[in-house]
Design an enzyme around this catalytic site. Structure first.
Site, PDB file in Angstrom:
ATOM      1  N   HIS A   1       3.666  68.546  26.640  1.00  0.00           N
ATOM      2  CA  HIS A   1       4.408  67.494  25.934  1.00  0.00           C
ATOM      3  C   HIS A   1       3.434  66.531  25.254  1.00  0.00           C
ATOM      4  O   HIS A   1       3.594  66.199  24.073  1.00  0.00           O
ATOM      5  CB  HIS A   1       5.293  66.760  26.951  1.00  0.00           C
ATOM      6  CG  HIS A   1       6.005  65.560  26.432  1.00  0.00           C
ATOM      7  ND1 HIS A   1       7.379  65.487  26.334  1.00  0.00           N
ATOM      8  CD2 HIS A   1       5.562  64.353  25.999  1.00  0.00           C
ATOM      9  CE1 HIS A   1       7.736  64.313  25.858  1.00  0.00           C
ATOM     10  NE2 HIS A   1       6.644  63.598  25.647  1.00  0.00           N
ATOM     11  N   GLU A   2       2.430  66.071  26.005  1.00  0.00           N
ATOM     12  CA  GLU A   2       1.507  65.077  25.460  1.00  0.00           C
ATOM     13  C   GLU A   2       0.653  65.646  24.333  1.00  0.00           C
ATOM     14  O   GLU A   2       0.359  64.953  23.361  1.00  0.00           O
ATOM     15  CB  GLU A   2       0.627  64.508  26.576  1.00  0.00           C
ATOM     16  CG  GLU A   2       1.375  63.628  27.565  1.00  0.00           C
ATOM     17  CD  GLU A   2       2.151  62.498  26.899  1.00  0.00           C
ATOM     18  OE1 GLU A   2       1.605  61.853  25.976  1.00  0.00           O
ATOM     19  OE2 GLU A   2       3.309  62.266  27.291  1.00  0.00           O
TER      20      GLU A   2
ATOM     21  N   HIS B   1       1.906  65.305  20.846  1.00  0.00           N
ATOM     22  CA  HIS B   1       1.827  63.966  20.253  1.00  0.00           C
ATOM     23  C   HIS B   1       0.516  63.731  19.504  1.00  0.00           C
ATOM     24  O   HIS B   1       0.361  62.695  18.852  1.00  0.00           O
ATOM     25  CB  HIS B   1       1.948  62.889  21.337  1.00  0.00           C
ATOM     26  CG  HIS B   1       3.332  62.669  21.848  1.00  0.00           C
ATOM     27  ND1 HIS B   1       4.433  62.634  21.030  1.00  0.00           N
ATOM     28  CD2 HIS B   1       3.796  62.437  23.109  1.00  0.00           C
ATOM     29  CE1 HIS B   1       5.515  62.401  21.759  1.00  0.00           C
ATOM     30  NE2 HIS B   1       5.167  62.286  23.012  1.00  0.00           N
TER      31      HIS B   1
ATOM     32  N   ASP C   1       9.103  60.934  20.085  1.00  0.00           N
ATOM     33  CA  ASP C   1       9.964  60.939  21.270  1.00  0.00           C
ATOM     34  C   ASP C   1      11.356  60.482  20.853  1.00  0.00           C
ATOM     35  O   ASP C   1      11.747  59.340  21.072  1.00  0.00           O
ATOM     36  CB  ASP C   1       9.401  60.011  22.354  1.00  0.00           C
ATOM     37  CG  ASP C   1       8.198  60.610  23.059  1.00  0.00           C
ATOM     38  OD1 ASP C   1       8.247  61.808  23.396  1.00  0.00           O
ATOM     39  OD2 ASP C   1       7.213  59.887  23.284  1.00  0.00           O
TER      40      ASP C   1
END
Length: 370
Positions: free
Chosen positions: A316-317, A320, A331
């Site tokens: 997920h990170e 970004h 998000d």
């Protein structure tokens, strides 16, 4: 070996074309109006336009108390880079302190300084707007049952650059940290060893390996499994599919080695971003990822469908980080029901859709094999 076999076979998993339940996505339930209340201070007025009480989760919304991306800031048609944090929150066992309750037609105000998360030292004319999705629960409940999309007005501000430059940035980067970060980049070192102890280093390295395997397998599934791609990303458009596959492949490459890559990874907090419920966070302006203490309470790789774990939090990170794939993910929504209710344009740019897709594909195969 069973885990490796499951991940290797994941791309071949074929699912029947079925309909999936959605959490309602209401585009008219919440109104957000922005007004200027200082040189760089903005006030957001959030109004419940419905006829029932709303319990609104604040995480990654205009109401978030952390230095998250609440607004988009433009000057001369170009977006001003965001310098704040993009966190992944722990979404299980939510408590009322993380919600704001609004009666029908009632409003709440939230003010924030955009200079803490944007470099506005150039001064001049800026255009500010906000868009997003607020997870909502029923009155007296913290179980998310719906999501309210919002699009604010455009706010035009004339900003004094000298005053803006005097505002302290929310995410402080000390000279010592700058030196560590620079050395890490020069050596193309992903994990900053000085931020780790033996246990957190081992956990982070393990998460990177699992993230790489999940992303690789999810990339194969995206190209071979139209029904599942439609489920998680709300489209089967060829261009959208190529963007998703390319991003997953980039995440896999970034995760594949602890000694080479485009991001810098910290096993522990260095800038005070590990606020309550934050599992990990990214500074997209620096391509930097930080694990928080509660990250290590998660299982390395969950066997529950759509549950959070270390591997998918790392995945997920990485979405970004613009050095991994540009444009980097936002998000817009959290959790399965909210993410699959996003319109396609937002789903393919939402970090949690990637984490959930990777988890969902692995879980589907895991339950078949085991």
């Amino acid at each position: 070996m069973q885990l490796v076999a499951a991940l290797a076979a994941l791309g071949a998993l074929v699912a029947p074309a079925v309909a999936y339940p959605h959490a309602p996505m209401n585009e008219t339930l919440v109104d957000v109006q922005l007004t200027a209340v200082g040189n760089t201070m903005v006030k957001a007025t959030i109004t419940n336009k419905g006829d029932s009480v709303l319990n609104m989760l604040k995480f990654n919304t205009i109401m978030d108390e952390n230095p998250t991306r609440k607004v988009m800031v433009f000057q001369d048609g170009a977006e001003v880079p965001f310098t704040g944090m993009m966190p992944r929150y722990l979404m299980s066992d939510l408590t009322e302190e993380f919600f704001t309750t609004l009666a029908p037609q009632a409003s709440v105000e939230h003010s924030f300084d955009i200079a803490t998360t944007h470099d506005l030292s150039a001064g001049g004319k800026y255009v500010i707007s906000a868009s997003g999705a607020i997870p909502t629960a029923e009155e007296y409940s913290t179980t998310i049952t719906s999501t309210a999309l919002y699009e604010s007005n455009e706010l035009h501000m004339e900003i004094d650059g000298t005053q803006a430059a005097a505002v302290e940035q929310a995410m402080k980067f000390t000279p010592e940290m700058q030196s560590i970060h620079s050395r890490a980049l020069q050596k193309r070192t992903k994990i900053v060893g000085g931020s780790c102890n033996q246990n957190t280093l081992r956990a982070t390295q393990n998460a990177l390996g699992n993230s790489a395997r999940l992303a690789q397998a999810a990339s194969r599934a995206a190209s071979q499994n139209a029904a599942k791609f439609q489920e998680y990303f709300r489209t089967n458009d060829a261009n959208a599919k190529q963007r998703v596959i390319a991003r997953l492949n980039s995440v896999a490459r970034e995760s594949s080695s602890a000694n080479g890559g485009s991001t810098t990874y910290y096993c522990s907090d260095t800038m005070g971003g590990c606020k309550p419920r934050v599992l990990a966070y990214t500074l997209p302006s620096r391509n930097l990822v930080v694990n928080c203490p509660i990250y290590y309470n998660l299982p390395p790789l969950t066997k529950q469908c759509h549950a959070q774990d270390q591997a998918t939090t790392t995945l997920h990170e990485f979405t970004h980080n613009p050095a991994v794939a540009s444009p980097h993910c936002q998000d817009y929504a959290y959790g399965y029901q909210q993410c699959i209710s996003l319109p396609a344009a937002k789903a393919v740019q939402n970090a949690d859709n990637y984490a959930l897709f990777a988890n969902g594909m692995f879980y589907s195969l895991f339950t078949i094999i085991f």
